[in-house]
Design a protein around this motif. Sequence first.
Motif, PDB file in Angstrom:
ATOM      1  N   ASN A 242      -3.126   9.923  -7.153  1.00  0.00           N
ATOM      2  CA  ASN A 242      -2.972   8.488  -6.869  1.00  0.00           C
ATOM      3  C   ASN A 242      -1.665   7.994  -7.477  1.00  0.00           C
ATOM      4  O   ASN A 242      -1.198   8.523  -8.495  1.00  0.00           O
ATOM      5  CB  ASN A 242      -4.134   7.679  -7.448  1.00  0.00           C
ATOM      6  CG  ASN A 242      -5.477   8.041  -6.818  1.00  0.00           C
ATOM      7  OD1 ASN A 242      -5.722   7.730  -5.647  1.00  0.00           O
ATOM      8  ND2 ASN A 242      -6.336   8.711  -7.585  1.00  0.00           N
TER       9      ASN A 242
ATOM     10  N   LYS B  14       0.621   1.354  -2.757  1.00  0.00           N
ATOM     11  CA  LYS B  14      -0.174   2.370  -3.415  1.00  0.00           C
ATOM     12  C   LYS B  14      -0.314   3.607  -2.539  1.00  0.00           C
ATOM     13  O   LYS B  14      -0.100   3.552  -1.328  1.00  0.00           O
ATOM     14  CB  LYS B  14      -1.539   1.828  -3.801  1.00  0.00           C
ATOM     15  CG  LYS B  14      -2.425   1.407  -2.640  1.00  0.00           C
ATOM     16  CD  LYS B  14      -3.747   0.859  -3.170  1.00  0.00           C
ATOM     17  CE  LYS B  14      -4.653   0.436  -2.013  1.00  0.00           C
ATOM     18  NZ  LYS B  14      -5.956  -0.062  -2.497  1.00  0.00           N
TER      19      LYS B  14
ATOM     20  N   SER C 225      -2.798   7.397  -2.176  1.00  0.00           N
ATOM     21  CA  SER C 225      -3.952   8.186  -2.584  1.00  0.00           C
ATOM     22  C   SER C 225      -4.006   9.442  -1.735  1.00  0.00           C
ATOM     23  O   SER C 225      -3.912   9.353  -0.505  1.00  0.00           O
ATOM     24  CB  SER C 225      -5.244   7.389  -2.450  1.00  0.00           C
ATOM     25  OG  SER C 225      -6.352   8.184  -2.839  1.00  0.00           O
TER      26      SER C 225
END
Length: 301
Positions: free
Chosen positions: A34, A47, A49
């Motif tokens: 992550n 972000k 992941s």
Amino acid sequence: MLFRSNSTAALTFHDAKSGREILSALQAKPHVTNACIYDSDGKVFAKYSRDPTEAGSCPPASQRAGSAIVARRMVLFHNIVLNGDSIGAIYIEGDLADLNDRLLRFVAIDLVILLGSLAVAFLLSYRLQRIISGPIQQLAATASSVSAHENYSIRAVKTSGDEIGVLFDQFNGMLDRIEQRDVAIQKAHDSLEKRIEERTAYLNALIENNPLAIMVLDSAQTVQLCNPAFEQLFQYTREEIAGKPVEGLLADGDLLSEAHTISLQTRGGKPINLVTRRRRKDHSLVDVELHTVGLVVNSEV
């Protein structure tokens, strides 16, 4: 460093898409799970992941720069700085598989080095066993044989010219000196025994062939031996008086008191010379000139 530079441009121009593209490059890092970019207010700007099931999960709140291991994961926070001012932060989370792999590799390398060291140590010890321990064991066996049999003619067989060889030479030299001393002591002992035998034979011949009556007493005034002249004068055989006390043997009555006094004086080392009378076996008296002398050995009569 490259992430911080690219992230600075994305934050400066508020380009969230560019920020996500920057983080998507982390797919090349299989151990990064992550990642997240925060703006200057600590809000999530972009972000990433690796696991699609965790794509909607909320990243942690922005924290101070630093690294830590949390729940078996490595967590890294780093500030994004522009012209000396912080304009955001970047968060990267990775598993410890890479660290574990490195640890296993290090353990394997250490094991190989350890086994190699043990092999080298074994070879060296085997070599030293032959060079050092073997000759020393041989020397110890020779020393044990010499001690057990007291045979100082035994010699240790020298096998090298190094320090061990010098030790063998010194050991053999010590045995040489001991053997020479032993031979000298044995010769001196044999010579002394021969001289004692000669003197004993001379003394025995002197006593046996002396025309004077001679009787030998021990320190307790017990008869040890007498010569033929004594047997002829007093009519006793050697076997009859050997081991008997001299007092009462050749004197009785007043003569017994005189004999007792002479015994005391003789024990004190005082020589006696007098004319007196002594009793024969048939109880007849004979006039004699009596001489006594103490035999002193180590200051004792």
